[in-house]
Design an enzyme around this catalytic site. Structure first.
Site, PDB file in Angstrom:
ATOM      1  N   VAL A  51       5.144  -0.584   3.096  1.00 41.28           N
ATOM      2  CA  VAL A  51       4.024  -0.939   3.959  1.00 41.28           C
ATOM      3  C   VAL A  51       3.053  -1.832   3.201  1.00 41.28           C
ATOM      4  O   VAL A  51       2.705  -1.562   2.052  1.00 41.28           O
ATOM      5  CB  VAL A  51       3.303   0.335   4.478  1.00 41.28           C
ATOM      6  CG1 VAL A  51       2.099  -0.029   5.326  1.00 41.28           C
ATOM      7  CG2 VAL A  51       4.268   1.213   5.270  1.00 41.28           C
TER       8      VAL A  51
ATOM      9  N   ILE B 173       0.805  -1.222   0.000  1.00 42.83           N
ATOM     10  CA  ILE B 173       0.000   0.000   0.000  1.00 42.83           C
ATOM     11  C   ILE B 173       0.839   1.274   0.000  1.00 42.83           C
ATOM     12  O   ILE B 173       0.343   2.337  -0.324  1.00 42.83           O
ATOM     13  CB  ILE B 173      -1.032   0.059   1.150  1.00 42.83           C
ATOM     14  CG1 ILE B 173      -0.357  -0.030   2.519  1.00 42.83           C
ATOM     15  CG2 ILE B 173      -2.094  -1.001   1.005  1.00 42.83           C
ATOM     16  CD1 ILE B 173      -1.276   0.446   3.622  1.00 42.83           C
TER      17      ILE B 173
ATOM     18  N   ASP C  84       7.171  13.845  11.840  1.00 37.56           N
ATOM     19  CA  ASP C  84       6.692  13.942  10.457  1.00 37.56           C
ATOM     20  C   ASP C  84       5.174  14.105  10.449  1.00 37.56           C
ATOM     21  O   ASP C  84       4.438  13.330   9.845  1.00 37.56           O
ATOM     22  CB  ASP C  84       7.105  12.667   9.686  1.00 37.56           C
ATOM     23  CG  ASP C  84       6.807  12.761   8.198  1.00 37.56           C
ATOM     24  OD1 ASP C  84       6.653  13.891   7.680  1.00 37.56           O
ATOM     25  OD2 ASP C  84       6.713  11.705   7.549  1.00 37.56           O
TER      26      ASP C  84
ATOM     27  N   GLY D 284       7.933   4.008   0.819  1.00 40.27           N
ATOM     28  CA  GLY D 284       8.655   5.232   1.151  1.00 40.27           C
ATOM     29  C   GLY D 284      10.152   5.004   1.021  1.00 40.27           C
ATOM     30  O   GLY D 284      10.590   3.925   0.651  1.00 40.27           O
ATOM     31  N   ALA D 285      10.907   6.034   1.346  1.00 44.74           N
ATOM     32  CA  ALA D 285      12.356   5.927   1.240  1.00 44.74           C
ATOM     33  C   ALA D 285      12.883   4.946   2.286  1.00 44.74           C
ATOM     34  O   ALA D 285      13.848   4.233   2.066  1.00 44.74           O
ATOM     35  CB  ALA D 285      12.988   7.294   1.449  1.00 44.74           C
ATOM     36  N   GLU D 286      12.216   4.921   3.407  1.00 42.23           N
ATOM     37  CA  GLU D 286      12.706   4.168   4.554  1.00 42.23           C
ATOM     38  C   GLU D 286      12.057   2.788   4.654  1.00 42.23           C
ATOM     39  O   GLU D 286      12.712   1.817   5.006  1.00 42.23           O
ATOM     40  CB  GLU D 286      12.378   4.984   5.814  1.00 42.23           C
ATOM     41  CG  GLU D 286      12.697   4.338   7.125  1.00 42.23           C
ATOM     42  CD  GLU D 286      14.188   4.354   7.413  1.00 42.23           C
ATOM     43  OE1 GLU D 286      14.615   3.510   8.205  1.00 42.23           O
ATOM     44  OE2 GLU D 286      14.911   5.199   6.836  1.00 42.23           O
ATOM     45  N   ALA D 287      10.757   2.719   4.336  1.00 43.48           N
ATOM     46  CA  ALA D 287      10.028   1.473   4.578  1.00 43.48           C
ATOM     47  C   ALA D 287       8.970   1.224   3.517  1.00 43.48           C
ATOM     48  O   ALA D 287       8.493   2.157   2.865  1.00 43.48           O
ATOM     49  CB  ALA D 287       9.364   1.535   5.957  1.00 43.48           C
TER      50      ALA D 287
HETATM   51  N1  LIG Z   1      -1.686   1.369  11.265  1.00 46.87           N
HETATM   52  C1  LIG Z   1      -2.039   1.721  10.018  1.00 46.87           C
HETATM   53  N2  LIG Z   1      -3.323   1.607   9.627  1.00 46.87           N
HETATM   54  C2  LIG Z   1      -3.678   1.950   8.358  1.00 46.87           C
HETATM   55  N3  LIG Z   1      -2.848   2.415   7.435  1.00 46.87           N
HETATM   56  C3  LIG Z   1      -1.563   2.541   7.764  1.00 46.87           C
HETATM   57  C4  LIG Z   1      -1.090   2.209   9.067  1.00 46.87           C
HETATM   58  N4  LIG Z   1       0.241   2.433   9.091  1.00 46.87           N
HETATM   59  C5  LIG Z   1       0.569   2.893   7.868  1.00 46.87           C
HETATM   60  N5  LIG Z   1      -0.501   2.969   7.048  1.00 46.87           N
HETATM   61  C6  LIG Z   1      -0.541   3.428   5.650  1.00 46.87           C
HETATM   62  O1  LIG Z   1       0.746   3.312   5.067  1.00 46.87           O
HETATM   63  C7  LIG Z   1       1.251   4.595   4.713  1.00 46.87           C
HETATM   64  C8  LIG Z   1       2.740   4.665   4.976  1.00 46.87           C
HETATM   65  O2  LIG Z   1       3.017   4.300   6.309  1.00 46.87           O
HETATM   66  P1  LIG Z   1       4.248   4.937   7.100  1.00 46.87           P
HETATM   67  O3  LIG Z   1       5.478   4.490   6.367  1.00 46.87           O
HETATM   68  O4  LIG Z   1       4.166   4.403   8.488  1.00 46.87           O
HETATM   69  O5  LIG Z   1       4.024   6.412   7.009  1.00 46.87           O
HETATM   70  C9  LIG Z   1       0.443   5.569   5.552  1.00 46.87           C
HETATM   71  O6  LIG Z   1       0.355   6.834   4.980  1.00 46.87           O
HETATM   72  C10 LIG Z   1      -0.907   4.879   5.605  1.00 46.87           C
HETATM   73  O7  LIG Z   1      -1.662   5.118   4.466  1.00 46.87           O
END
Ligand SMILES: Nc1ncnc2c1ncn2[C@@H]1O[C@H](COP(=O)(O)O)[C@@H](O)[C@H]1O
Lengths: 174, 261
Positions: free
Chosen positions: B30, B22, B161, B25-28
């Site tokens: 998801v 879904i 952030d 990013g640069a770091e991770a």
């Molecule tokens: N606990 C969560 N529940 C739902 N969506 C999430 C969650 N964590 C991350 N995401 C989705 O994944 C994207 C990137 O996650 P992050 O790298 O943690 O910013 C976020 O902008 C959300 O759309």
């Protein structure tokens, strides 16, 4: 005992069960170190989540870091504990001579043959290992004692349905 | 996402864990999955979990990369675990964590907004509300967002952030609760500067995506933020004043920079 598995570790079968009204814990206590099981004091376990997150952690540690005890079964008991002291973990989460409710756990590599005769070893009544069964039996005072580092937090954690083990795991690694 | 990366993740998680990307990013990266990491019988089509995976970076020395991945995964997990223990703070529940492979499993939060408005983060919610931008609902939500940030900072944590995508709205009793996600850059800090920068980053995010209504929106957020500090008497008010003063400084610095730049 029911068989399950951790999706990430399909090479292992996990057998888990709950026994109540156990009459021979004195005998079990004296032989437990030679058995292919972890016998856990059920009074220290409040949910399946607490139990199985320890199994997960044990498998992570032994697969990607290093196993610190002799077997995966004992590694689970260590994983339940808030300290990294193995003896203390057994004292806190293992069974004692007075235990009457036991959570039995066995992690068996699929390549090994499972010899699972807990039923014959334990003189007690096998019940389903459900959250309800654990919830109705655990001893809050005891959990507070064995998880001393989390004492004040326990109730809040429980209320928030949080993972004791995972939280502790992280605290340990700081 | 590169084929090699997909392969690496699938190898690590095993085919029993079906994943859907879904975000990258640069770091991770998801993913969403229906599999619970360890609870028997918890995996079904209705339940969803988040897997956040930090892939190894080829350009770094392997030993350094390993240490960094472990450090960052641990840091994010630790903050989430700590925040979950604070009354009133809404963050996703940490379900599992494997620091050696840079992987954490989180509770999935949020829903799909009606009328194809997208996932229920604050950004999409504000877009959805554009027909009635100053509704009571929008006001309530933004005040709640402000309260979450207030609680976070009152407890000496910074998000690092704070964008409108990192605030997720979850339906609760006919209204919305605000949750903060992504603590990858989070820290425990009692520095006024860090706190002011957090607020400034969010203010800029609101201005850039919802400029016509930004003044009111930022005011509501700060109203909620202040409420938390006001609960703590004199010392709360003193801290609030320090933060809002610094916030103005940071804003001024930002303006100067953009004038020069
Ligand atoms: N606990 C969560 N529940 C739902 N969506 C999430 C969650 N964590 C991350 N995401 C989705 O994944 C994207 C990137 O996650 P992050 O790298 O943690 O910013 C976020 O902008 C959300 O759309």
């Amino acid at each position: 005992m029911t068989e399950t598995m951790i999706p990430q570790f399909p090479d292992y079968s996990i057998y888990a069960g709950l026994y109540v009204e156990v009459a021979n814990s004195k005998e079990l206590h004296s032989v437990v170190s030679n058995l292919p099981f972890a016998f856990i004091e059920a009074d220290t376990i409040c949910s399946r989540e607490q139990l199985f997150s320890a199994v997960y952690k044990a498998l992570i540690e032994s697969s990607f870091n290093k196993q610190r005890t002799k077997t995966l079964n004992s590694e689970c008991i260590l994983s339940l504990s808030p300290t990294s002291n193995i003896g203390e973990a057994f004292k806190r989460f293992g069974i004692s001579e007075k235990t009457s409710r036991i959570v039995v756990l066995s992690i068996v590599a699929k390549t090994e043959k499972a010899i699972l005769e807990a039923k014959e070893l334990i003189h007690g009544v096998g019940v389903d290992l459900t959250d309800e069964a654990l919830e109705s039996g655990y001893d809050l005072g005891l959990i507070k004692k064995v998880c001393s580092r989390c004492t004040q937090l326990f109730e809040r954690l429980k209320k928030a349905n949080l993972l004791l083990t995972t939280s502790r795991y992280i605290e340990l690694q700081i | 996402m590169s084929k090699e990366l997909i392969e690496r993740v699938s190898n690590y998680l095993n085919n029993n864990v079906q994943i859907e990307l879904i975000s990258q990013g640069a770091e991770a990266v998801v993913f969403i999955t229906h599999s619970h990491p360890y609870l028997p019988n918890a995996s079904d089509d209705k339940e969803q979990y988040i897997i956040k995976y930090r892939p190894a970076k080829k350009y770094r020395h392997p030993a350094i990369d390993k240490a960094l991945t472990k450090h960052r995964t641990l840091s994010e997990s630790r903050i989430l675990a700590k925040l979950s223990q604070i009354d009133g703070i809404n963050v996703p529940k940490l379900i599992a964590c494997d620091v050696y492979n840079g992987c954490i499993w989180l509770e999935f939060l949020g829903v799909d907004l009606p009328n194809q408005c997208g996932f229920s983060n604050l950004k999409n919610f504000l877009w959805m509300s554009v027909a009635d931008p100053y509704s009571q609902l929008v006001e309530d939500v933004l005040i709640k967002v402000g309260r979450q940030i207030g609680l976070l900072q009152w407890n000496d944590y910074c998000h690092g952030d704070l964008t409108t995508s990192n605030i997720v709205l979850v339906p609760e009793n006919g209204t919305w609760s605000a949750f903060l996600i992504d603590f990858g850059l989070g820290s425990s800090s009692n520095l006024v500067e860090d706190k002011a920068v957090d607020l400034y980053v969010l203010e800029r995010a609101i201005i850039s995506t919802h400029s016509s209504f930004a003044d009111k929106y930022n005011q509501w957020i700060m109203q909620g933020f202040s409420q938390i500090y006001e609960l703590h008497g004199k010392s709360g008010l003193k801290k609030l004043k320090e933060i809002t003063r610094r916030f103005e400084d940071v804003r001024l610095r930002g303006r100067k920079r953009s004038m020069i730049g």
